[in-house]
Scaffold this motif. Sequence first.
Motif, PDB file in Angstrom:
ATOM      1  N   HIS A 189     -44.778  30.094  66.700  1.00  0.00           N
ATOM      2  CA  HIS A 189     -43.932  31.199  66.505  1.00  0.00           C
ATOM      3  C   HIS A 189     -43.530  31.407  65.057  1.00  0.00           C
ATOM      4  O   HIS A 189     -42.564  30.916  64.613  1.00  0.00           O
ATOM      5  CB  HIS A 189     -42.769  31.286  67.644  1.00  0.00           C
ATOM      6  CG  HIS A 189     -43.080  31.377  68.956  1.00  0.00           C
ATOM      7  ND1 HIS A 189     -43.550  30.454  69.704  1.00  0.00           N
ATOM      8  CD2 HIS A 189     -43.253  32.409  69.700  1.00  0.00           C
ATOM      9  CE1 HIS A 189     -43.777  30.770  70.939  1.00  0.00           C
ATOM     10  NE2 HIS A 189     -43.731  31.975  70.983  1.00  0.00           N
ATOM     11  N   ASP A 231     -42.845  33.430  62.873  1.00  0.00           N
ATOM     12  CA  ASP A 231     -41.702  34.293  62.473  1.00  0.00           C
ATOM     13  C   ASP A 231     -40.229  33.464  62.673  1.00  0.00           C
ATOM     14  O   ASP A 231     -39.382  33.689  62.136  1.00  0.00           O
ATOM     15  CB  ASP A 231     -41.744  35.832  62.905  1.00  0.00           C
ATOM     16  CG  ASP A 231     -41.709  35.502  64.482  1.00  0.00           C
ATOM     17  OD1 ASP A 231     -42.463  34.580  65.016  1.00  0.00           O
ATOM     18  OD2 ASP A 231     -41.414  36.364  65.297  1.00  0.00           O
ATOM     19  N   ILE A 232     -40.100  32.924  63.760  1.00  0.00           N
ATOM     20  CA  ILE A 232     -39.250  32.252  64.194  1.00  0.00           C
ATOM     21  C   ILE A 232     -38.810  30.967  63.349  1.00  0.00           C
ATOM     22  O   ILE A 232     -37.636  30.839  63.070  1.00  0.00           O
ATOM     23  CB  ILE A 232     -39.031  31.860  65.810  1.00  0.00           C
ATOM     24  CG1 ILE A 232     -39.162  33.099  66.737  1.00  0.00           C
ATOM     25  CG2 ILE A 232     -37.997  30.933  66.141  1.00  0.00           C
ATOM     26  CD1 ILE A 232     -39.308  32.892  68.159  1.00  0.00           C
ATOM     27  N   LYS A 290     -37.422  32.029  60.176  1.00  0.00           N
ATOM     28  CA  LYS A 290     -36.042  32.353  60.064  1.00  0.00           C
ATOM     29  C   LYS A 290     -35.080  31.362  60.347  1.00  0.00           C
ATOM     30  O   LYS A 290     -34.179  30.981  59.516  1.00  0.00           O
ATOM     31  CB  LYS A 290     -35.749  33.355  61.391  1.00  0.00           C
ATOM     32  CG  LYS A 290     -34.304  33.891  61.465  1.00  0.00           C
ATOM     33  CD  LYS A 290     -33.918  34.612  62.810  1.00  0.00           C
ATOM     34  CE  LYS A 290     -32.435  34.972  62.969  1.00  0.00           C
ATOM     35  NZ  LYS A 290     -32.348  35.850  64.064  1.00  0.00           N
ATOM     36  N   TYR A 322     -28.804  28.746  64.343  1.00  0.00           N
ATOM     37  CA  TYR A 322     -29.993  29.277  64.683  1.00  0.00           C
ATOM     38  C   TYR A 322     -30.933  28.221  64.880  1.00  0.00           C
ATOM     39  O   TYR A 322     -31.782  28.149  66.110  1.00  0.00           O
ATOM     40  CB  TYR A 322     -30.942  30.265  63.826  1.00  0.00           C
ATOM     41  CG  TYR A 322     -32.024  31.054  64.272  1.00  0.00           C
ATOM     42  CD1 TYR A 322     -31.728  31.934  65.279  1.00  0.00           C
ATOM     43  CD2 TYR A 322     -33.165  30.933  63.824  1.00  0.00           C
ATOM     44  CE1 TYR A 322     -32.850  32.544  66.023  1.00  0.00           C
ATOM     45  CE2 TYR A 322     -34.240  31.419  64.457  1.00  0.00           C
ATOM     46  CZ  TYR A 322     -34.131  32.211  65.449  1.00  0.00           C
ATOM     47  OH  TYR A 322     -35.191  32.907  65.987  1.00  0.00           O
ATOM     48  N   THR A 382     -32.944  27.407  68.550  1.00  0.00           N
ATOM     49  CA  THR A 382     -34.345  27.334  68.650  1.00  0.00           C
ATOM     50  C   THR A 382     -34.654  25.800  69.669  1.00  0.00           C
ATOM     51  O   THR A 382     -35.640  25.677  70.517  1.00  0.00           O
ATOM     52  CB  THR A 382     -35.097  27.149  67.235  1.00  0.00           C
ATOM     53  OG1 THR A 382     -34.651  25.960  66.705  1.00  0.00           O
ATOM     54  CG2 THR A 382     -35.020  28.183  66.673  1.00  0.00           C
ATOM     55  N   ARG A 384     -37.739  32.578  73.350  1.00  0.00           N
ATOM     56  CA  ARG A 384     -36.600  33.631  72.955  1.00  0.00           C
ATOM     57  C   ARG A 384     -35.509  32.901  72.429  1.00  0.00           C
ATOM     58  O   ARG A 384     -34.563  32.846  73.243  1.00  0.00           O
ATOM     59  CB  ARG A 384     -36.486  34.709  73.767  1.00  0.00           C
ATOM     60  CG  ARG A 384     -37.865  35.778  74.006  1.00  0.00           C
ATOM     61  CD  ARG A 384     -37.504  36.822  74.980  1.00  0.00           C
ATOM     62  NE  ARG A 384     -36.407  37.138  75.003  1.00  0.00           N
ATOM     63  CZ  ARG A 384     -35.842  38.070  75.835  1.00  0.00           C
ATOM     64  NH1 ARG A 384     -36.694  38.172  77.129  1.00  0.00           N
ATOM     65  NH2 ARG A 384     -34.487  38.577  75.978  1.00  0.00           N
ATOM     66  N   GLU A 430     -32.868  33.693  70.697  1.00  0.00           N
ATOM     67  CA  GLU A 430     -31.797  34.665  71.022  1.00  0.00           C
ATOM     68  C   GLU A 430     -31.080  34.665  72.224  1.00  0.00           C
ATOM     69  O   GLU A 430     -29.989  35.311  72.332  1.00  0.00           O
ATOM     70  CB  GLU A 430     -32.103  36.134  70.367  1.00  0.00           C
ATOM     71  CG  GLU A 430     -33.042  36.729  71.553  1.00  0.00           C
ATOM     72  CD  GLU A 430     -34.600  36.634  71.085  1.00  0.00           C
ATOM     73  OE1 GLU A 430     -35.457  37.445  71.586  1.00  0.00           O
ATOM     74  OE2 GLU A 430     -34.923  35.589  70.311  1.00  0.00           O
TER      75      GLU A 430
END
Length: 470
Positions: free
Chosen positions: A300, A302-303, A306, A330, A334, A391, A393
């Motif tokens: 992942h 993109d994660i 971030k 964050y 994860t 996810r 989030e």
Amino acid sequence: MKTPPQSSCPFHAGGHPPASPKPSSGSWPPGPEAGLTGWGLLTQLSRDLMGTLAGWQREFGDLVHVRTWPEHQVIVSDPHLARELLVNQADSLRRWERALSVYGRVHGHSVLIAEGEAWREKRQALQPDFTRKSVQAFSPSIVAAARRAFEQWPDRREAWPIESELTSVTMEVILRMMFSSGVGSEAREAEEAVHTLMVASTEELWRPASLPDWVPWQRKRRRARLLMNGLIERHLQARLRLPADAWPEDLLSRLLRLHLQQPKSWPLQAVRDECKTAFLAGHETVAASLAWWAWCMASHPDIQEKARAEALAAWHGEESGGADLSALQYVSQTLLETMRLHPAVPLLMSRRAVKPVTLGDWTFPAKTVFMVPMQLMQHDERWFPEPLSYRPERFDPDAARPQQGAYLPFGGGPRVCLGQHLAVAEMTLVAAQLLRRYRLSAPAGMAPPRAVFHVSQRPSAPLALDIARI
């Protein structure tokens, strides 16, 4: 994260798990056919533990009765009932004696193994050293150990054995937290010893009795146990040769102070046993979780980017100490999502009822054995929408909290993992240090790793990823 409004079953499109028949006196929930002894069911479990449990949940629902003579086992995969069992019925339970016997051969009589009043006294004595505030004191040593380890990695490498390398990092970290020094040339031997003991213990659980270490075919296990005991003993004796006011602030010194203050309750053997548990449990589960996290980052990007941005901003200037963990929110998310999707420990140690236990409409007699497979609940769309999607989030501070009892990476009730705050802090700081230095990616054509269970859950083949220094 919002809980679905209806209790739909991920295994039965548009419906619910099979309804259990109305309980009657002497009855049990539905479950697989046991035959004469049910021992064939143990064979299924030993070959594919989580796959077998998931299949039974699909077929029979959230309470499954497994008859394996002479035992009655009940598998609980409903969060409400799991919480009822672990919290409200905790005084009616003891851990499964077979597991205690097997793990006690390695851990001695540590807080992990102790029961009853002995456990309460140990837990009370150790608890102050594992609070969130106490854990902050270990942050500088965690960061320093991780930084030194990552400085030895190459700038770029395809199929880098990242699982093995992260295992080495966590070995270094736990030993520095325990003994204020690493293991040097013994590192690889110590890692192999831990792996040997973990695999041997898992295999032993499925046998009706344990073989003594002196039998010839137990030679590898015996050598692993002697190596681990010798490592701990050398550090213990070296510390005792120092005056107490010269002891460094680490886990060994904290345990030895308990020995000095309460020699009868905390003899030196108790110090050795707690060191074994910190060494084995503290190292292995963290290493397994970080290996799965690395795969999640690589798959992942993109994660990963971030999380990297946050990690780069968390330290200002020189990395001379620990970071404020609140600045790594964050990155922590994860890891929490990794532990949901790929729990290092996918089920709790089984419990045995010492008196009748009521769960929902069912009342189970004393001696019933209960199993709580957290992974089934953490992969259930009733509690986690799109459960197989990664996810982070879900764990945002502003997101709705998961259903109580549905997310139990460190267990639940009075026996919740003593070292949970230390484990999360260690994983977060190690992960952040890695992200500040490397970009992870999956080799071309790599399939997702398949999990195997040996006390902790690891990829079936050693995980290797492409790395590039940023």
